[in-house]
Design a protein around this motif. Structure first.
Motif, PDB file in Angstrom:
ATOM      1  N   VAL A  41       0.845  -1.298   0.028  1.00  0.00           N
ATOM      2  CA  VAL A  41       0.015  -0.030   0.120  1.00  0.00           C
ATOM      3  C   VAL A  41       0.883   1.093  -0.131  1.00  0.00           C
ATOM      4  CG1 VAL A  41      -1.841   1.260   1.309  1.00  0.00           C
ATOM      5  CG2 VAL A  41      -1.576  -1.214   1.326  1.00  0.00           C
ATOM      6  N   ARG A  43       1.232   5.408  -0.420  1.00  0.00           N
ATOM      7  CA  ARG A  43       0.659   6.767  -0.257  1.00  0.00           C
ATOM      8  C   ARG A  43       1.909   7.812  -0.401  1.00  0.00           C
ATOM      9  NH1 ARG A  43      -3.895   8.932   2.603  1.00  0.00           N
ATOM     10  NH2 ARG A  43      -4.703   6.955   3.023  1.00  0.00           N
ATOM     11  N   GLU A  50      -4.743   6.028  -1.644  1.00  0.00           N
ATOM     12  CA  GLU A  50      -3.636   5.172  -1.439  1.00  0.00           C
ATOM     13  C   GLU A  50      -3.578   4.127  -2.880  1.00  0.00           C
ATOM     14  OE1 GLU A  50      -4.787   2.679   1.809  1.00  0.00           O
ATOM     15  OE2 GLU A  50      -3.379   3.705   3.177  1.00  0.00           O
TER      16      GLU A  50
END
Length: 169
Positions: A41, A43, A50
């Motif tokens: 994930v 970001r 995300e």
């Protein structure tokens, strides 16, 4: 010698610098692979949505049937945020790819190619790949459906001449 996928097998193996927050999620077999890959994930440090990034070695992925792959080649899969244009998924993914691909080549100097194979109707991912430095190389029919193939090579490989006159004899 460690490979890119070996290096990302530990939560701290892949580094993308201060511009990205990276979190490894539990390994799970992908629908397109024989063996588990690695899912992250990601970001932006600036905030925003995300992205999910899947990494697989080409020998462990159905895309292996599409080209004469190197043992250290890597497949990148992207899951963009929702369809809301305000989230700017393709733009964010393109920025991520411009940092991710050099990191993968650094982790695995013997990697000849990083490839991607989004579904043929996934135009947002295709745009992100092109904006992120990938070249569209063709289409292929895989067990899950038709995909569009994209690839990027390290400068040392991409700069080699393929002219017949330049080949060693």
């Amino acid at each position: 010698m460690a490979t890119a996928l070996d290096a990302v097998a530990t939560p701290d193996g892949l580094r993308l610098g201060a511009r990205w927050a990276l979190r490894s999620v539990a390994d799970a077999p992908s629908e397109r692979s024989r063996r588990p890959g690695r899912t992250y994930v990601v970001r932006s440090a600036e905030g925003g949505p995300e992205l999910l990034v899947d990494l697989h070695r080409v020998p462990d992925h159905p895309v292996r049937a599409c080209y004469p792959f190197g043992a250290q080649d890597v497949v990148v899969g992207l899951v963009l945020p929702g369809p809301d244009p305000a989230e700017n998924g393709p733009g964010l993914a393109a920025r991520l790819l411009r940092d991710l691909v050099p990191a993968l080549f650094t982790l695995s100097p013997r990697c000849r190619r990083v490839v991607a194979a989004p579904d043929e109707d996934d135009t947002a991912t295709q745009l992100a790949l092109e904006a992120g430095g990938f070249l569209r190389t063709g289409e292929a029919d895989l067990p899950g459906g038709t995909v569009v193939l994209f690839a990027v090579e390290p400068p040392a490989v991409a700069g080699l001449s393929t002219a017949l006159d330049d080949m060693p004899h």
